[in-house]
Design a protein around this motif. Structure first.
Motif, PDB file in Angstrom:
ATOM      1  N   TYR A 153     -77.512  38.871  56.304  1.00 40.60           N
ATOM      2  CA  TYR A 153     -76.126  38.481  56.557  1.00 40.60           C
ATOM      3  C   TYR A 153     -75.244  39.707  56.648  1.00 40.60           C
ATOM      4  CZ  TYR A 153     -77.291  33.652  55.560  1.00 40.60           C
ATOM      5  OH  TYR A 153     -77.836  32.396  55.622  1.00 40.60           O
ATOM      6  N   MET A 154     -74.136  39.544  57.375  1.00 40.29           N
ATOM      7  CA  MET A 154     -73.086  40.546  57.411  1.00 40.29           C
ATOM      8  C   MET A 154     -71.793  39.812  57.109  1.00 40.29           C
ATOM      9  SD  MET A 154     -70.463  42.468  59.421  1.00 40.29           S
ATOM     10  CE  MET A 154     -70.285  41.136  60.483  1.00 40.29           C
ATOM     11  N   ILE A 155     -71.039  40.323  56.133  1.00 43.78           N
ATOM     12  CA  ILE A 155     -69.745  39.722  55.823  1.00 43.78           C
ATOM     13  C   ILE A 155     -68.635  40.735  56.088  1.00 43.78           C
ATOM     14  CG2 ILE A 155     -70.653  38.045  54.166  1.00 43.78           C
ATOM     15  CD1 ILE A 155     -69.692  39.846  51.897  1.00 43.78           C
ATOM     16  N   LYS A 156     -67.491  40.206  56.481  1.00 44.74           N
ATOM     17  CA  LYS A 156     -66.298  41.034  56.682  1.00 44.74           C
ATOM     18  C   LYS A 156     -65.349  40.718  55.538  1.00 44.74           C
ATOM     19  CE  LYS A 156     -62.467  41.835  59.912  1.00 44.74           C
ATOM     20  NZ  LYS A 156     -61.905  41.403  61.205  1.00 44.74           N
ATOM     21  N   ILE A 157     -64.981  41.743  54.817  1.00 43.17           N
ATOM     22  CA  ILE A 157     -64.088  41.613  53.670  1.00 43.17           C
ATOM     23  C   ILE A 157     -62.774  42.294  54.024  1.00 43.17           C
ATOM     24  CG2 ILE A 157     -63.742  42.228  51.242  1.00 43.17           C
ATOM     25  CD1 ILE A 157     -66.895  42.500  51.129  1.00 43.17           C
ATOM     26  N   VAL A 158     -61.656  41.618  53.772  1.00 43.30           N
ATOM     27  CA  VAL A 158     -60.339  42.239  53.916  1.00 43.30           C
ATOM     28  C   VAL A 158     -59.627  42.033  52.586  1.00 43.30           C
ATOM     29  CG1 VAL A 158     -58.154  42.299  55.159  1.00 43.30           C
ATOM     30  CG2 VAL A 158     -60.267  41.822  56.401  1.00 43.30           C
ATOM     31  N   THR A 159     -59.286  43.147  51.937  1.00 48.45           N
ATOM     32  CA  THR A 159     -58.718  43.078  50.595  1.00 48.45           C
ATOM     33  C   THR A 159     -57.630  44.129  50.424  1.00 48.45           C
ATOM     34  OG1 THR A 159     -59.322  42.880  48.256  1.00 48.45           O
ATOM     35  CG2 THR A 159     -60.474  44.577  49.554  1.00 48.45           C
TER      36      THR A 159
END
Length: 154
Positions: free
Chosen positions: A102-108
Motif C-alpha cells: 500500500y501507499m498512503i498520502k498523509i497531510v498533517t
C-alpha cells in the motif's frame, strides 16, 4: 460521449460551480442542452461527484508525506484499512504492485504530528515494513483525469 461532452467536463473541472449558462456560452449550446448533457454525464457515472477542495494552509496542514507499507499477510488487510479510514490525516490509500502493498498520502501539521501518525501506522498489527518520503514541494496536483479522448469502444 462526444467533443461537446468533453468540453462540458473540462469546464466543470476548471470550476465545478460554473453556471450552465456560462458553459453554454463558452461552447455555443443552449442552457437546456447543457443541463441535459450534465444530467446524463452524472447518471452514467462519468461525473462521480462534486466537492470543495480545501486549502490545507488555512488549517495548518502543510506537511505532506507518502508512506509505503508492507503487510505480513493478507489476513491483516481489513484491520489495516479500518485504521486508514479512521485517520483523518490520511487522505489517500492505494493498493499497489511492487516492493510494498500500500501507499498512503498523509497531510498533517508538522514533523511532530507526522511522527505520531507514522508511529500509529507502524503499530498496526500486521505491518512489517514501511518507507516514508516527505514532500518538499508539489509541482502538479490534478484532482481528476483530463478528459481528452473518447473511451475505448465508444
Amino acid at each position: 460521449m462526444d467533443d461537446i461532452d468533453l468540453a462540458i467536463l473540462r469546464a466543470l473541472q476548471e470550476n465545478g460551480r460554473v453556471s450552465i449558462s456560462d458553459i453554454g456560452s463558452k461552447i455555443n449550446l443552449s442552457v437546456s442542452a447543457v443541463g441535459e448533457r450534465i444530467k446524463k454525464l452524472e447518471k452514467s457515472g462519468v461525473i462521480n461527484h462534486y466537492t470543495a477542495i480545501i486549502n490545507g494552509k488555512y488549517f495548518n496542514k502543510e506537511l505532506t508525506a507518502l508512506m509505503f507499507i508492507s503487510l505480513e499477510s493478507p489476513k491483516f488487510i481489513d484491520s489495516f484499512l479500518k485504521f486508514v479510514n479512521e485517520e483523518n490525516d490520511i487522505l489517500e490509500c492505494h493498493y499497489i504492485a511492487g516492493n510494498y502493498d500500500y501507499m498512503i498520502k498523509i497531510v498533517t501539521n508538522n514533523p511532530e504530528t507526522l511522527e505520531k501518525i507514522l508511529n500509529k501506522v507502524k503499530g498496526v498489527t500486521g505491518i512489517i515494513k514501511t518507507y516514508t518520503n516527505v514532500v518538499l514541494k508539489t509541482t502538479k496536483n490534478n484532482y481528476s483525469i483530463y478528459p481528452s479522448v473518447l473511451p475505448l469502444g465508444k
